[in-house]
Design an enzyme around this catalytic site. Sequence first.
Site, short mmCIF file in Angstrom:
data_model
loop_
_atom_site.label_atom_id
_atom_site.label_comp_id
_atom_site.label_asym_id
_atom_site.label_seq_id
_atom_site.Cartn_x
_atom_site.Cartn_y
_atom_site.Cartn_z
N CYS A 3 0.81 -1.22 0.00
CA CYS A 3 0.00 0.00 0.00
C CYS A 3 0.84 1.27 0.00
O CYS A 3 0.34 2.34 -0.35
CB CYS A 3 -0.94 0.02 1.21
N HIS B 219 -9.16 3.56 -2.30
CA HIS B 219 -7.79 3.18 -1.96
C HIS B 219 -7.24 2.25 -3.05
O HIS B 219 -7.23 1.03 -2.89
CB HIS B 219 -7.82 2.48 -0.59
#
Length: 366
Positions: free
Chosen positions: A75, A320
């Site tokens: 991430c 995201h």
Amino acid sequence: MRTPIGTAGRALRDVTAADLAAPVLAALAGSLDGLLPHDVVLGNCTGPGGDVARVASLAAGLPVAVPALTVDRQCGSGLAAIDVATALVRARPGLVLAGGVESASTAPWRFRPPADGADPVRYTRAPFAPATLGDPDMGVAADQLAAKYGVTRERQDAYSARSHARAAAAWEAGTFGAEVLPVAGLARDERVRAGLTVERLARLRPAFVDGGTVTAGNACGVNDGAAAVAIVDAATHAELGLPGLRVLATATAGVDPQLPGLGLVPAVRAALDEAGLTLDDVDAVELNEAFAGQVLACCDDLGLDEERVCPDGGALALGHPWGASGAVLAVRLFSRLVHQDRGEIGLAGIAVGGGQGVAMVVQACR
């Protein structure tokens, strides 16, 4: 610059990772008076393999002589790519394009080879850490972190509703206009929900742990998108005569893999220390909102007022896209501090599966 962030399986469902990143790279390169990059660095997590950055840079029309590197820090990949690019520019002045991209919609399915004539078994995800150290799924880890820090379901739902409200208001006010490049007919982030209330969120059941506090409503979505920035040295910046952000400090840190969402905390502290600043000196804070409970636990640990985080909404509302999200934070800081002239010092931070965090401190240069 960034694409709109799409919800997996919807508007951007047929756009590959390289084809998401290419128009952003082309637009950035085209805005710099013919200055060509000497490298391209993109973060990516779940793409098709190979060097996505190279495919994207060629699809963007960059010369074949321009090399490209794909970075995977899960991430944190997009912000890590920008960190790598700053190091490249320090070593060799000029221009490097950097950012991240994720197409969850087109990520290939992988299967383990069949054994003894059995059917292949789908390989669902790579390990974030060795099983002996603990390798929880992200939703489970977020629930554990919220419980450890005493972050209630009510507080998580209120934070999520606020993120959506802020993002919806920002879109209506035109706040995102200068940073978003429409792609494949999509001109606006798909996940944002105006009018999402705490009462509606309270009806949702726990998504990952029986009796837990993390739900589909106070967790991020699964998303597609790309974001990138142009990194130059100070002399090149002066020649261009454009406003920008000076990178004051970057930091990467590790934490317990069983509480990966806490990873941004030591990274933020290290970056601020390197810059010689404190949170009181920061005008704009962009932390990746993977889960409301996770970002609130980080705020509590840092002693950071949650109201200061993501004033135009964050990943809970915008989405995201894993490999791109760190770069989205940088783009958001650019919009706030440069386009909107709303302060001088900015902070970006993102937590990473497996127990890592990446942070960056920047200063507006007008």
